[in-house]
Every structure is written in C-alpha cells, then in structure tokens.
Design a protein around this motif. Structure first.
Motif, PDB file in Angstrom:
ATOM      1  N   ILE A  34     -16.083  -6.759  30.178  1.00 54.00           N
ATOM      2  CA  ILE A  34     -17.149  -5.745  30.678  1.00 54.00           C
ATOM      3  C   ILE A  34     -17.381  -5.543  29.201  1.00 54.00           C
ATOM      4  O   ILE A  34     -16.421  -4.835  28.595  1.00 54.00           O
ATOM      5  N   LYS A  42     -18.671   1.362  32.815  1.00 54.33           N
ATOM      6  CA  LYS A  42     -17.344   0.282  32.788  1.00 54.33           C
ATOM      7  C   LYS A  42     -15.718   0.774  33.673  1.00 54.33           C
ATOM      8  O   LYS A  42     -15.901   0.360  33.918  1.00 54.33           O
ATOM      9  N   TYR A  45     -16.112   1.178  37.388  1.00 55.48           N
ATOM     10  CA  TYR A  45     -16.231  -0.478  37.665  1.00 55.48           C
ATOM     11  C   TYR A  45     -14.430  -0.654  37.870  1.00 55.48           C
ATOM     12  O   TYR A  45     -13.482  -1.222  38.583  1.00 55.48           O
ATOM     13  N   ASP A 159      -8.417  -1.177  29.834  1.00 57.22           N
ATOM     14  CA  ASP A 159      -9.911  -0.085  29.771  1.00 57.22           C
ATOM     15  C   ASP A 159      -9.664   0.189  27.740  1.00 57.22           C
ATOM     16  O   ASP A 159      -9.051   1.038  27.791  1.00 57.22           O
ATOM     17  N   VAL A 190     -12.283  -4.406  28.933  1.00 53.94           N
ATOM     18  CA  VAL A 190     -13.605  -3.646  29.189  1.00 53.94           C
ATOM     19  C   VAL A 190     -13.512  -2.925  27.542  1.00 53.94           C
ATOM     20  O   VAL A 190     -12.274  -2.844  27.011  1.00 53.94           O
ATOM     21  N   CYS A 206     -22.252  -7.563  30.975  1.00 51.61           N
ATOM     22  CA  CYS A 206     -22.615  -5.761  30.081  1.00 51.61           C
ATOM     23  C   CYS A 206     -23.600  -5.070  31.378  1.00 51.61           C
ATOM     24  O   CYS A 206     -24.274  -5.459  32.513  1.00 51.61           O
TER      25      CYS A 206
END
Ligand SMILES: Nc1ncnc2c1ncn2[C@@H]1O[C@H](COP(=O)(O)OP(=O)(O)OP(=O)(O)O)[C@@H](O)[C@H]1O
Ligand SMILES: [Mg+2]
Lengths: 233, 289
Positions: A34, A42, A45, A159, A190, A206
């Motif tokens: 992502i 992001k 999410y 992340d 991410v 994206c």
C-alpha cells in the motif's frame, strides 16, 4: 476465496473521514504493498484490518468471516498480526520479553519460534536481555517484526518498517521479509519507499486522500501512472 | 538510645502492615492507572469476612483468611468485570467517583450488618508472644509475621510480574494498551485478573489489620491514606519501592510517637510531605515514564 478482503471500507476519526470505500484483496501467499503520500490513510487502513479501528462487520473479511467489528485481541488470535508504525516496543520489557509477549494470545504451529526469529535477526539475539529502549532503530524494528511473527500469523501487516532507517538497514529488513514470504506468510506492506515495496510485492495499491487511486501488478504500471496516483498531479 | 532503637524496629515492623495495605493499591494503579478509593474499606470488609468465617466455622484467623482468599479473588474479578471496567477510559473522573461511592456503600453496609462496635481477630497465644532483643526492645510475633508476610507478598508479586506470561501481559498492558491488544491481550480480562490479585493481597492485609488492633466499619479511609502515602513515598517503580515506602511511613510514625504520643499519625504525614517536596516522584520512580 481471498484470504483477506476489504469491501467498501470506511473509517472515521470523530467527524473526519479518513477512508472512503476501500476495496482491496489479499490472496494466500501473496504480498501486497500500500503506497501513498503522508496522510493518505495507509495506517488507518491497517488499523481497520487489525481491529484498532472498528467499523461495519462486513467491510473486512478474513478467511470468509466478517471481522470489521471484531476486537483487536480477537483478530490477532485468528491470525492477523500488525507491526505498528513507529515500532512501539514495550519499554518496560526486555528484548526477549517483547518477543514472547507476541504469542500471549495465540500460539499457532508454524515456521516461526523464538529460535527461528533469532536466526532471522542474529543481531537482536545478543541483545536479548537488554532494555528495548537501548536498541538502535533498526534493531527495534527487527524486534517489532519478530514480536508480530512469533504467533505464526497467516497475515502480517507492516506499517512503514523502513521509516527513518539507513538504506543498508532497510535492505536487511526487506531481505528478512523475503524469508518470511518464502515461509508462507501473506503480507500487506505499507511503504513510502516505493522502490523497496515494489520489489517484494505481487500487487500494489495506491491511496490518495483516503481513496484508492490505482492498483495493479508492478510490471503493469508505469512510473508516470504511479506518480500521478501518488501525488495527484 | 534503646528507646530510639525500639522505635526504629517497631516502625519497620509497622511498615510491613502499611506495605500490605499499599501493595494491592500499587498493583492496580500500576496496571490500569485506576486509583481505587475503596481500597481501605475493602480491607475492612475483608477483615469482617475473615471474622465471620472464623466465628461460623470456629477457625483461627489464619485458616479463615485462607478460606476467604478464593472468595475475595472472585469478588475482585467480578467487581472489575461488572463495574470498574466500564468506568475506565480517557477520563480519570468516573473511576474515582465510582470507587468513592463504593467506599461509602461498603462502610454503611458494614455499619448496618455489624454495628459500629470494635472487633478484633483473635489469634490466641501468638498475640502475646514476643522476643526480647535487648533490655528495652521486644518484638511481637504478630508484628514479625506481618513484616515477613509483606516481604513474601512482594516477592510473590515480583515472581508473577517478572517471571510469568501473565506478568508480561500486565506490564505490556500498562506500557501501551493499544499495542497490548495487538498481542491478543484481552485487556478487560487482564484488568479483572489484576483486581482479583489485588483482593488477595488486601485480604492478607486484612488479617493483620484485625490482629494488630481493633477495627470497626469506619476505619477504612485512614488505612487508604497510609496506603497512599506508602505508594507515593515508594514511587511507582517497583513493589520493593512500595515495601520501602510502607517502612518509611511506619518508622516516621513510631518516631513521631516517641517524641510525643500524640504525634504518631503526624509523623507519617510529615515524612510523606517531606518526600513529596524533595522527591515528588517518590524514592523509586518508574524509569520508563
Ligand atoms: N487519531 C487521529 N485523529 C484524527 N485524525 C487522524 C488520526 N490519525 C490520523 N488522522 C488523520 O487521518 C488521515 C489519515 O491518516 P493516516 O495516519 O492513516 O495516514 P498515513 O497514510 O498513514 O500517513 P503517514 O504516511 O504520514 O503515516 C490524516 O489526514 C490524518 O491527519
Ligand atoms: Mg502512517
């Protein structure tokens, strides 16, 4: 059937809407990335998938079951582990305790154990009894990944693991991700470092200001397309 | 000289009692940042439960306390599960108000059931047994047992906190609630277990409260105050800090009493204020805050 799927996923912070109807899909064994600018949504999410932000049950499905309204602890027990933004190790736990606490809620059989994690990251084995706060940023990130991995999750959410780290450290971390992928774990990464993300990912999504602006296989997307989807100009 | 040595020794022993009062409070505050204003009244409630079991079953206070432990663990778990977990959140006021209300309910409930009469837990011969350490220094067996129990409780809490998976979960939850949930830690359950554990500790404290002196339904808030002072003086760094804090308050009280019999309570408060002025975070503060 997809292993993990979001359908029309929305997320709010009070009145502020951070995500607008996000549709994504992760197949078993797959790695997706992502990407998106600061504030694109992001982390929101990933938090929505991990249960730190809860919404409509049906907006997230894992192994066919709706988990959008399920608690974070329960989602972890089912097999989704998050490596949070900023690492967030437990400061009063030593390195090894940080790893061990990762299997408090779930001890599933699988490729990962304390020993295997030390093999993956030999650097942190020598620091196993140190306070986690004394580690370098790269070492802390390794502990954060190990802590999520030790429960043998089916899906690992990462992340921005490269944030603020030297390129050589980032390369080492991504090398580790290749091993994790090879061991069969599905991943959602991410990243702001697009080049890194694209190399290990089967597909990329994206985000732009809370909306999905582009998705596809890295080989099918041009630099210009990605640039436009990323910055919007 | 001997009178001061005696005051010091009696103070250390008294500190054991205060550490027992404080340990459960410190445990709860450490894990969930909950200030349990009913803690003192819960100790008194536990003393009445021990008394009742002892009377009904004809047990000595020690056996009655052991019998009360499982009941109290379940009571603590249930209290947290059914009531206190609902009050925890960003706002510090709801748990304060609810535990304050609880303290009033407990006190009045006990007054209704047991009247305002003073009671005591009678331990038999050991109550009057003591060792002479010198011509003017004697140590009571009950006092010695109190300190030994305080040390044992602190040791046991340390084992739970630093050697078990549950203890890791306690510390992780205290460090970072959000990330703890990502480890599969069901924090409401962790909080309920912690309250159950705190009730076990306060039941042990209740045994010695009732054997040291008379008690009645109204003395809870004063015990809460001593417990608070011990926790703050010790700092929130460790259970050993709490034991040490209890001992400081105990010594300050006996020294105060030695100076003037009316200054016992004052002595403890003065020591508490002195620590607050010079070391506002206590003598053994947390290093990770
Ligand atoms: N706790 C919060 N309260 C209110 N708004 C928030 C909160 N967290 C994030 N936001 C807002 O939600 C939007 C999405 O944030 P998010 O953290 O998901 O972005 P991101 O893509 O992860 O950004 P970054 O690359 O900076 O990490 C941003 O506009 C952000 O300001
Ligand atoms: Mg983010």
């Amino acid at each position: 059937m997809a292993l993990l799927e979001t359908r029309g996923l929305t997320a709010f912070y009070g009145d502020f809407q951070a995500l607008y109807g996000i549709d994504t899909m992760l197949q078993a064994g797959e790695t997706i990335a992502i990407i998106g600018a600061n504030g694109a949504g992001k982390s929101t999410y990933l938090k929505s998938i991990a249960g730190l932000i809860r919404g409509a049950a049906d907006s997230v499905r894992f192994e066919g079951a709706p988990i959008g309204a399920t608690s974070a602890a329960e989602i972890m027990k089912r097999g989704i582990a998050l490596v949070p933004e900023g690492r967030r190790l437990f400061p009063s736990l030593c390195v090894e305790e940080n790893l061990l606490v990762g299997r408090y809620g779930r001890e599933a059989p699988g490729p990962w154990s304390l020993g295997r994690i030390y093999e993956l990251f030999p650097g942190i084995k020598t620091r196993r009894n140190s306070a986690s706060t004394t580690l370098s940023g790269g070492e802390q990130q390794m502990v954060a990944i190990g802590r999520a991995l030790i429960s043998n999750p089916r899906v690992l959410l990462c992340d921005e693991i490269s944030l603020g780290l030297a390129p050589i450290v980032v390369r080492a971390l991504y090398e580790a991700l290749r091993h994790i992928k090879a061991a069969g774990t599905s991943m959602i990464l991410v990243e702001q470092d697009i080049a890194q993300a694209i190399k290990v990912s089967d597909r990329i999504y994206c985000f732009q200001e809370g909306r999905l602006s582009l998705s596809g296989r890295p080989s099918e997307l041009s630099r210009e397309q990605i640039h436009l989807a990323y910055f919007g100009t | 000289m001997a009178v001061w040595a005696n005051a010091l020794i009696q103070g250390i022993l008294l500190g054991g009692l205060y550490a027992l009062f404080a340990a459960g409070l410190s445990l709860i505050f450490g894990i969930m940042r909950l200030v349990n204003l009913a803690h003192g009244d819960l100790i008194v409630l536990a003393a009445f439960i021990i008394l009742t079991i002892a009377t009904w079953l004809g047990l000595d206070p020690f056996a009655a306390m052991l019998a009360a432990l499982p009941i109290m663990f379940v009571a603590g778990f249930a209290l947290q599960h059914l009531l206190l977990n609902r009050t925890l959140g960003r706002d510090l006021l709801p748990p304060l108000l609810v535990t304050f209300g609880l303290s009033i309910i407990i006190e009045n409930g006990l007054l209704e059931l047991f009247s305002a009469d003073s009671r005591r837990l009678h331990g038999g011969a050991i109550e009057t047994t003591s060792f002479a350490l010198g011509p003017d220094v004697a140590v009571g067996v009950v006092q010695l047992l109190t300190l030994a129990s305080a040390v044992a409780v602190i040791l046991a809490l340390n084992v739970v906190f630093y050697r078990t998976a549950l203890g890791r979960a306690f510390r992780a939850t205290s460090d970072d609630l959000e990330i703890a949930q990502l480890m599969g830690i069901d924090h409401p359950r962790i909080f309920s277990l912690a309250m159950g554990l705190s009730f076990i500790v306060l039941t042990i404290a209740a045994l010695y409260l009732g054997m040291h002196a008379n008690f009645d339904p109204t003395i809870g808030p004063q015990r809460l105050l001593y417990a608070f002072e011990a926790v703050i003086v010790g700092g929130l760094g460790s259970f050993w800090g709490t034991l040490f804090g209890g001992i400081i308050i105990g010594i300050a009280q006996t020294i105060g009493a030695q100076l003037n019999p009316e200054w016992q309570i004052l002595g403890g408060h003065v020591a508490f204020l002195a620590v607050l002025v010079f070391k506002p975070r206590g003598l053994f503060p947390r290093t990770t805050d």
